[in-house]
Design an enzyme around this catalytic site. Structure first.
Site, short mmCIF file in Angstrom:
data_model
loop_
_atom_site.label_atom_id
_atom_site.label_comp_id
_atom_site.label_asym_id
_atom_site.label_seq_id
_atom_site.Cartn_x
_atom_site.Cartn_y
_atom_site.Cartn_z
N ILE A 28 30.24 -42.25 -95.60
CA ILE A 28 30.29 -42.88 -97.42
C ILE A 28 29.91 -42.24 -97.99
O ILE A 28 29.01 -41.17 -98.61
CB ILE A 28 29.21 -43.92 -97.67
CG1 ILE A 28 28.91 -44.88 -96.13
CG2 ILE A 28 29.39 -45.08 -98.28
CD1 ILE A 28 30.52 -45.78 -95.25
N LYS A 29 30.99 -42.30 -98.95
CA LYS A 29 31.32 -41.30 -100.69
C LYS A 29 30.38 -42.73 -101.27
O LYS A 29 30.77 -43.27 -101.90
CB LYS A 29 32.82 -41.25 -100.21
CG LYS A 29 32.80 -40.01 -101.80
CD LYS A 29 34.01 -39.21 -101.68
CE LYS A 29 34.23 -38.02 -101.85
NZ LYS A 29 35.80 -37.88 -102.18
#
Ligand code: G3P
Length: 218
Positions: free
Chosen positions: A82-83
């Site tokens: 997850i960015k």
């Protein structure tokens, strides 16, 4: 140093993966736009090709909404990383995603050593300093990588330095010299790493001489 490719182009990812060059993939909203596909479908396709971390970015800017998007993105595949953006809400989300969801987190849009320090303290798996965009301001982007390397080594932070906004083969070489953990590189720059005119000239000469021997191997 690990190589990630900075693209959401499935054809390029497949080709580079088959060459054995890929340790992971990074995407962002601009790259999803360029791909012309839907984020869930494109990310799933990438995860089916590459075993390593595949960064998919949240677009919410508030903590609870970021967490909801993180849940959705994490359901796509086990290797989705997850960015989140380097904001206060992003750092809070980083800590929760790491602790409560046990997911990799890539904290993106890093432009200072202090930001990188905060991301490491939030437990980020990766920090993404944007060297090309720092260069664009007239400051040497690679200096930022050196500073982060020193700070992370001073305190034994496990967060990996993922050099982003890579524009040249020199950025890649400098990243490796400094000891960055990962460089995420556009496909054309990744392929350009193999090129050297003396390799091409040497191969041409060897093949010409081989032709003259009249021999065959096998
Ligand atoms: O890795 C981040 C990247 O996609 C941004 O690159 O060239 O737009 O600064 P650039």
């Amino acid at each position: 140093m690990k190589f990630f490719v900075d693209t959401a182009d499935i054809k390029e990812i497949r080709e580079l993966n088959e060459l054995g060059l890929l340790d992971g993939v990074t995407t962002n909203p601009s790259l999803i736009l360029k791909s012309g596909g839907k984020i869930a479908e494109v990310t799933k396709q990438i995860c089916d090709i590459v075993d390593g971390p595949v960064s998919a970015e949240v677009v919410a800017t508030e903590y609870s909404a970021m967490m909801k998007e993180a849940e959705t993105l994490s359901k796509i595949a086990e290797n989705v990383c997850i960015k989140v953006p380097l904001t206060l809400d992003g750092l809070k989300a980083c800590r929760s995603i790491r602790n409560d969801m046990n997911r990799m987190v890539n904290v993106t849009l890093c432009f200072s050593a202090n930001q990188a320090l905060l991301a490491a303290k939030a437990g980020a798996s990766f920090i993404s300093p944007f060297v090309g965009r720092v260069d664009d301001t007239g400051v040497d982007g690679m200096e930022l990588i050196s500073e982060i390397r020193t700070i992370y080594d001073n305190y034994d932070f496990a967060t990996e330095i993922l050099v982003a906004s890579v524009r040249t083969v020199n950025h890649v070489k400098q990243s490796a010299l400094i000891g960055a953990d990962v460089a995420t590189v556009p496909p054309a720059t990744l392929k350009a790493l193999v090129k050297h005119p003396l390799t091409d000239n040497g191969l041409k000469a060897f093949l010409a001489d081989w032709e003259k021997t009249g021999q065959k191997i096998g």
